[in-house]
Design a protein around this motif. Structure first.
Motif, PDB file in Angstrom:
ATOM      1  N   LYS A 186       0.846  -1.220   0.000  1.00  0.00           N
ATOM      2  CA  LYS A 186       0.000   0.000   0.000  1.00  0.00           C
ATOM      3  C   LYS A 186       0.867   1.250   0.000  1.00  0.00           C
ATOM      4  O   LYS A 186       0.537   2.261  -0.629  1.00  0.00           O
ATOM      5  CB  LYS A 186      -0.927  -0.023   1.223  1.00  0.00           C
ATOM      6  CG  LYS A 186      -2.117  -0.931   1.043  1.00  0.00           C
ATOM      7  CD  LYS A 186      -3.165  -0.752   2.142  1.00  0.00           C
ATOM      8  CE  LYS A 186      -4.383  -1.595   1.780  1.00  0.00           C
ATOM      9  NZ  LYS A 186      -5.184  -1.959   2.963  1.00  0.00           N
ATOM     10  N   LYS A 189       1.848   1.829  -3.446  1.00  0.00           N
ATOM     11  CA  LYS A 189       0.737   2.328  -4.279  1.00  0.00           C
ATOM     12  C   LYS A 189       0.566   3.828  -4.079  1.00  0.00           C
ATOM     13  O   LYS A 189       0.457   4.583  -5.024  1.00  0.00           O
ATOM     14  CB  LYS A 189      -0.573   1.614  -3.901  1.00  0.00           C
ATOM     15  CG  LYS A 189      -1.785   2.231  -4.589  1.00  0.00           C
ATOM     16  CD  LYS A 189      -3.042   1.442  -4.352  1.00  0.00           C
ATOM     17  CE  LYS A 189      -4.219   2.140  -5.053  1.00  0.00           C
ATOM     18  NZ  LYS A 189      -5.445   1.363  -5.027  1.00  0.00           N
ATOM     19  N   GLU A 190       0.618   4.258  -2.835  1.00  0.00           N
ATOM     20  CA  GLU A 190       0.294   5.675  -2.595  1.00  0.00           C
ATOM     21  C   GLU A 190       1.456   6.581  -2.904  1.00  0.00           C
ATOM     22  O   GLU A 190       1.271   7.679  -3.407  1.00  0.00           O
ATOM     23  CB  GLU A 190      -0.159   5.864  -1.138  1.00  0.00           C
ATOM     24  CG  GLU A 190      -1.669   5.968  -1.068  1.00  0.00           C
ATOM     25  CD  GLU A 190      -2.093   6.706   0.191  1.00  0.00           C
ATOM     26  OE1 GLU A 190      -2.752   6.061   0.998  1.00  0.00           O
ATOM     27  OE2 GLU A 190      -1.725   7.883   0.353  1.00  0.00           O
ATOM     28  N   SER A 191       2.668   6.161  -2.560  1.00  0.00           N
ATOM     29  CA  SER A 191       3.785   7.067  -2.871  1.00  0.00           C
ATOM     30  C   SER A 191       5.056   6.266  -3.075  1.00  0.00           C
ATOM     31  O   SER A 191       5.727   5.858  -2.116  1.00  0.00           O
ATOM     32  CB  SER A 191       3.979   8.066  -1.728  1.00  0.00           C
ATOM     33  OG  SER A 191       5.264   8.624  -1.867  1.00  0.00           O
TER      34      SER A 191
ATOM     35  N   ILE D  87       1.243   8.417   4.087  1.00  0.00           N
ATOM     36  CA  ILE D  87       0.331   7.483   3.380  1.00  0.00           C
ATOM     37  C   ILE D  87      -1.070   7.685   3.959  1.00  0.00           C
ATOM     38  O   ILE D  87      -1.321   7.402   5.135  1.00  0.00           O
ATOM     39  CB  ILE D  87       0.799   6.027   3.577  1.00  0.00           C
ATOM     40  CG1 ILE D  87       2.289   5.876   3.227  1.00  0.00           C
ATOM     41  CG2 ILE D  87      -0.063   5.083   2.762  1.00  0.00           C
ATOM     42  CD1 ILE D  87       2.642   6.149   1.777  1.00  0.00           C
ATOM     43  N   ASP D  89      -3.935   6.218   3.322  1.00  0.00           N
ATOM     44  CA  ASP D  89      -4.854   5.074   3.392  1.00  0.00           C
ATOM     45  C   ASP D  89      -4.742   4.347   4.735  1.00  0.00           C
ATOM     46  O   ASP D  89      -5.573   3.524   5.067  1.00  0.00           O
ATOM     47  CB  ASP D  89      -4.478   4.127   2.228  1.00  0.00           C
ATOM     48  CG  ASP D  89      -5.644   3.189   1.906  1.00  0.00           C
ATOM     49  OD1 ASP D  89      -6.765   3.498   2.386  1.00  0.00           O
ATOM     50  OD2 ASP D  89      -5.439   2.159   1.249  1.00  0.00           O
TER      51      ASP D  89
END
Lengths: 313, 365, 287, 249
Positions: A186, A189-191, D87, D89
């Motif tokens: 994750k 995915k985000e950064s 982040i 999420d």
């Protein structure tokens, strides 16, 4: 590490077992077999795209590699069935590595196009090398799989085999989701920028995930070949890649049950409206539209909200 | 448009059908579905087979193997049908024929490929002519007119693929030399590069094997490149639709076709004429669209089923045996003489060589 | 040499669809998976107006474009605005869903068979060096260039054109400078839909029109847009022609079954070498 | 410790950095200069995101000029970002996993089969410590979008700190903070320096720099124009000109 969602796993086990005992109609069993196959493919796409952010519209190609490796080796070369599954996984992993290496530095629409193109190339090869793959009219006569002398030749026996495989697969998914690994993906995915700054070899991780997902998809392809005994390129074309993409999205990208929920719903749903052939496409499209527009987290999001509001609090 | 005719009376002859009603092969599935519905409706008015009405259940397989398999199991397990007509495509037929054989369900496919009924299996039949018969018809015609070198251009789908295999195999027996072997996809928009490659090889005749819009594009490209070599097509384009699409470019094309398309040009003495005329009239009246050979395949499948049930009742194994012993049934597609080692029962004579002349069919025997 | 003309004919079809993709991408950054369906609807409406109602060509075109312009507006106004979570992926999946619905509607209204549309220009074959091309294909090529010219001047020099491009770069900044971003988004879908219809309409006489065509023309248009570099009109135009010629070339030298495979292989190679397409500008990623 | 020699880099004609040479050692060092002087570009060169056209970066006498960012991190350099890079999420606490796990090199299998209880305990302990140090424990279960800006800044600092690096690159730590938060941040940075961790920060806020930085380097248009303690820099004509423009124009 987070607590395992044992409730979901036990619920899954109960449903599978009850279904086996009480429903002896092979049609419903075949539906559940297809649901499980699609659930595995959609969940793997969910890990690749929903978790790691690597979009791929060519997963049907790996699904096809598994099916055709099994088909060709058993029909033309009389290979031992279990061996063909292994060979299929090796080929798919090798192809995934070869294709993944240059492709994974692309992003967004360009990555989508590259994977889509790759899927089309494989689809055309399945059609063209007809003396091996049987070409457009397909490959007949794939033998039945037999495990430890237990021949899987009818729906019931195959149902038992695939639900064991699917249950083990769901456990592994759950273990993955509650481990550090799912966070790592994750983060990527985000950064990618932040992940790189804190020691994540982003391109290597993306490649490993791409290869692993291809391997499992190929394994499922081999199982599909043994189940249906006949394969033709139609089952491995762009439409299937888009189908599992929609299942993962509708199910809930980034949530571990997304693939399974999406697959269950979108495989079972067409069976309910078979009497409205002409309208089926419109109904299917509208259902999809409503979910995407008003439930952005997908069905998993709905459950989570429901779960959070009524059960946990 | 609910398709389940559950009439109140004891509708206990359950007949299942699977056609490609949507998806890429939908122009095959729709006429088949419409024909079957029409025939069942007519028969049920004359209260079915010896008093028992027919309960027809039709499903759409969208031309995909997985769908065909699911729908077949649904027909057998849920709807408890005693026989299944269809599927429309070779791929989907091959996908379920093992299942039908295992579960002892008589299956009368409406797809063309010989591989469906070869090697012969007790419960598996098909009504369309095989590609070999159409190819033989063309090659006879070519031999008669002294053609030696031929070029083939075939579509990349089940129909085109089996046609291609038959064309290449039969060419040996007729000592014809295949000088060019081109392919096209049914979604391609322009085949002039393939055709110019063929023209360069200077064949005596060109044979195009495909269904749907693509052969019409080839006909137009053919005219565009003004290749004045005779152009042959498969029985797949034997419908008014093709002439409508190809327009003037269709003129002069030869193709083998069932008698259905040239029924009004047949001499009255022809033994097929009455059946064909009846079918054509009722179909075109009910659906105001042209009758097509694909619908004809479903017509014959239904009548074979009807005869088998009349003779053998509702026991599936007996129906299969009855189907196998059908002799001299004059259907829309041709005369069916089934046997232990031929579950299609059609000969070359089920085809006639016809030619398109300013928008009309013309017998070119 | 004929492969060149065949390549140009199919290439011009891909180019027009690619330009449709680029318009929406230029203003909203989205890939509209229903672009292929716009092309199909364009062709279908032409069939209805021309053959069913027997109108003259001009009014047939007019009606088709007005209707499709409205379809584009409806598309954006109703579907894309009320999406709760406007991530790129959600919006793209919405276009996939709408593509399925449009396909279902097309099947319902126009049925399953291919429909023939009479050609707009008197059908004759133009003989060229080593091959020939039909008058109808020339019309397609001319319209294709004409559209590219009109659009690139519109986007480069007119006030509205600059507003369109500003929206893509930074929606927030554009709103601050007084650009009605919603209007621009709506117009971009409307123009893209109009363009799709234009592509479908002028191509129908050559390729007929079937309700299942949308997937393939959308796919080829998308690859042409990517090949030329997303966002650039000349890229889309050039990408379309290049893709067509590549396909024609491979159909000529290889067993033609492989032509699409090799076209995609070329596309992949270009993507690996120049990830933003031939003319695409490398999108600066703010660190 | 960390020394840069003749670092030059240009983006298509624009000379972002030219012959930047300086080295830093213990304690808190500051890199100042007007906007666009090339400070963040230099950070990206040090952390491995940008490869300089020429010149070398040496850290603990190892040449890291052309090493990948993830290698440079494992050698002990971590950083914060000019515009926050958390982040969204996951919760703020889970953001800290990114800072710590990669240093521990967790084994994939043990991680999946949940056999690494000890590792998790060690990680959780580290998280608790670093949250206490930056006193942000109160917000740990919130997602980044629902926590105040100051807290997010502290969490980024905590994330950089948790892998107990040798050197932390702070990219404008004080930007966007009010006085109370700045004061609080100053204390934390002092404590960190006290723990022997070297700090190189890019900062505009002179009062903040003066209260903390032991050694200051000033950049202008990609060139080093002055080096030394804060007081020396304060009177340097070049620096004043760079910041306030030419007084005797």
């Amino acid at each position: 590490m987070k607590k395992l969602n044992l409730f979901y796993l036990s619920f899954l086990a109960i449903v599978i077992v009850l279904f086996y005992i009480f429903v002896d109609n092979q049609f419903y069993k075949s539906i559940l077999i297809y649901i499980m196959i699609n659930a595995i493919n959609a969940s793997m796409l969910n890990i690749l795209f929903g978790y790691t952010g690597v979009i791929s519209l060519g997963q049907a190609a790996f699904y096809g590699i598994g099916a055709y490796t099994t088909g060709i080796l058993t029909v033309h070369f009389g290979c031992n069935p279990l061996l063909t599954i292994l060979i299929g996984i090796l080929i798919a992993s090798f192809v995934a590595f070869l294709v993944g290496y240059p492709t994974l530095k692309l992003h967004g629409h360009y990555l989508a196009m590259a994977t889509l193109g790759f899927g089309m190339i494989l689809y055309i090869f399945f059609n063209e090398f007809s003396n091996y793959t049987g070409g457009p009219s397909g490959l007949v006569g794939i033998p039945k799989l037999s495990l430890f002398g237990f021949g899987l030749d009818n729906e019931d026996k195959f149902y038992v085999f695939i639900s064991i495989y699917f249950f083990i697969f769901s456990i592994l998914l759950e273990l993955f989701d509650k481990s550090y690994m799912s966070y790592k993906l994750k983060f990527i995915k985000e950064s990618e920028f932040a992940s790189k700054s804190f020691g994540v070899n982003v391109s290597r991780v993306k490649l490993i995930v791409f290869v692993l997902v291809a391997a499992v998809t190929s394994l499922t392809g081999s199982i599909f070949a043994f189940y249906s005994g006949f394969i033709s390129p139609v089952s491995f074309n762009l439409k299937y890649s888009i189908d599992i993409f929609i299942m993962a999205t509708v199910g809930g990208l980034g949530s571990i049950v997304g693939g399974t929920l999406g697959a269950t719903m979108l495989t079972a749903f067409p069976e309910l409206i078979t009497n409205f052939e002409d309208y089926e496409m419109i109904i299917y499209g509208t259902l999809l539209l409503i979910i995407i527009m008003f439930f952005p987290q997908g069905i998993a999001g709905i459950f989570k909200k429901f779960w959070g509001r009524y059960v946990k609090s | 448009m609910v398709l389940v005719f559950t009439t109140v009376a004891l509708a206990d002859i359950k007949l299942g059908a699977i056609f490609s009603i949507t998806g890429p092969a939908s122009y095959l599935g729709l006429p088949e579905k419409q024909t079957l519905e029409m025939l069942v409706e007519e028969l049920n008015k004359k209260n079915g087979i010896n008093g028992e009405k027919i309960d027809l259940i039709i499903y759409d397989d969208k031309g995909e193997d997985a769908e065909a398999r699911k729908k077949f199991l649904r027909l057998v397990q849920n709807d408890k049908v005693i026989a299944v007509i269809g599927p429309s495509r070779t791929g989907t037929s091959l996908a379920i024929k093992e299942l039908a054989q295992e579960m002892g369900i008589p299956l009368i496919s409406v797809a063309a490929s010989k591989t469906i009924v070869y090697p012969v299996q007790k419960y598996i039949f098909k009504t369309p002519q095989s590609d070999e018969q159409a190819v033989e018809k063309i090659y006879d015609y070519l031999k008669k007119n002294g053609k030696k070198k031929i070029a083939i251009i075939t579509s990349q789908d089940g129909f085109g693929d089996t046609g291609r295999n038959a064309l290449i195999a039969e060419a040996k027996n007729y000592e014809l030399e295949v000088v060019a072997d081109e392919r096209f996809k049914d979604t391609d928009k322009d085949m002039t590069s393939q055709l110019s490659k063929i023209a360069a090889k200077k064949p005596d005749a060109v044979i195009c094997w495909g269904v749907g819009p693509a052969p019409a594009v080839i006909a137009k490209n053919y005219k565009q490149l003004n290749m004045n070599i005779p152009l042959f097509m498969s029985h797949g384009v034997a419908s008014k639709k093709f002439i409508e699409l190809a327009g003037a470019a269709a003129d002069g094309i030869y193709l083998p076709a069932g008698r259905l398309v040239v029924v009004d040009k047949l001499p009255d003495s022809d033994k097929y004429k009455p059946i064909l005329m009846a079918y054509k009239k009722s179909f075109e009246a009910k659906f105001n669209s042209h009758v097509s050979p694909f619908g004809g395949y479903a017509y014959d499948a239904f009548h074979l089923f009807k005869m088998a049930v009349e003779k053998a009742g509702k026991d599936k194994a007996k129906i299969a045996d009855a189907l196998q012993n059908v002799k001299g049934f004059v259907g829309v597609t041709g005369v069916f003489n089934m046997s232990k080692d031929d579950h299609n029962g059609l000969g070359k004579e089920s085809f006639m060589m016809i030619r398109i002349k300013n928008g009309e069919w013309e017998i070119a025997e | 040499m004929q492969f060149l003309y065949s390549g140009i004919t199919s290439g011009s079809i891909y180019a027009l669809v690619a330009i449709g993709f680029n318009i929406i991408y230029n203003t909203t950054g989205l890939i509209n998976f229903a672009q292929g369906e716009f092309v199909v609807l364009g062709g279908m409406l032409m069939y209805t107006t021309l053959t069913m109602f027997g109108l003259n060509i001009f009014s047939a075109f007019l009606i088709t474009f007005i209707l499709m312009f409205l379809v584009g507006i409806l598309f954006e106004r109703v579907f894309l605005r009320y999406v709760r979570l406007k991530t790129e992926i959600n919006l793209i999946t919405v276009t996939i869903a709408l593509a399925i619905i449009l396909r279902g509607i097309a099947m319902m209204i126009w049925g399953r068979d291919s429909l023939a549309v009479p050609s707009y220009v008197e059908e004759k074959t133009v003989l060229l060096v080593g091959g020939s091309i039909t008058s109808q294909s020339l019309v397609v090529i001319v319209v294709c260039f004409f559209t590219a010219i009109v659009l690139s001047t519109f986007f480069k020099y007119t006030k509205y054109g600059k507003a369109f491009r500003a929206c893509h770069d930074d929606q927030v900044a554009s709103t601050i400078c007084g650009i009605d971003v919603n209007l621009i988004r709506m117009l971009s879908f409307a123009i893209a839909s109009f363009l799709g219809a234009l592509a479908g309409a002028i191509v129908a006489p050559i390729t007929f029109v079937t309700y299942t065509d949308g997937v393939m023309s959308g796919l080829k248009g998308f690859s042409a847009a990517i090949l030329g570099g997303l966002g650039s009109f000349w890229g889309g135009l050039f990408g379309g022609f290049l893709l067509g010629v590549i396909e024609g070339f491979f159909a000529f030298i290889l067993p033609s079954g492989f032509k699409d495979a090799f076209a995609f292989i070329i596309l992949l190679l270009i993507l690996f070498v120049k990830p933003s397409g031939l003319f695409g500008k490398k999108k600066a990623v703010r660190v | 410790m960390l020394s840069l020699r003749d670092i030059s880099i240009s983006f298509g004609g624009l000379k972002a950095l030219t012959d930047v040479t300086f080295s830093i050692d213990d304690g808190i060092n500051a890199l100042i200069g007007p906007n666009g002087a090339g400070k963040t570009t230099l950070f990206n060169v040090i952390s491995g995101f940008l490869k300089p056209d020429n010149g070398t970066v040496v850290f603990n006498n190892k040449d890291i000029t052309f090493r990948e960012p993830y290698e440079i991190f494992s050698m002990g350099i971590s950083r914060t970002f000019q515009n926050l890079n958390l982040i969204k999420d996951v919760t703020l606490r889970e953001n800290l996993y990114l800072g710590v796990f990669e240093k521990e090199k967790p084994s994939f299998l043990k991680d999946i089969l949940r056999l690494n209880k000890r590792l998790w305990e060690k990680v959780n302990k580290k998280i608790e410590d670093v949250m206490d140090l930056t006193n942000v424990s109160k917000w740990q279960h919130l997602k980044p979008d629902s926590a105040p800006y100051g807290v997010l800044k502290n969490f980024e600092l905590a994330r950089a700190l948790i892998s107990n690096p040798d050197l932390i690159l702070l990219d404008e730590p004080a930007a966007g903070l009010n006085n109370a938060e700045k004061e609080n941040l100053g204390l934390i940075i002092d404590k960190i320096a006290g723990m022997g961790i070297r700090i190189l920060m890019v900062e505009h806020d002179m009062s903040f720099v003066s209260s903390l930085a032991k050694y200051v380097v000033c950049l202008n248009f990609g060139k080093v124009i002055a080096m030394g303690t804060y007081t020396e820099i304060r009177q340097n004509k070049e620096v004043i000109k760079a910041y306030l423009g030419d007084t005797d124009a």
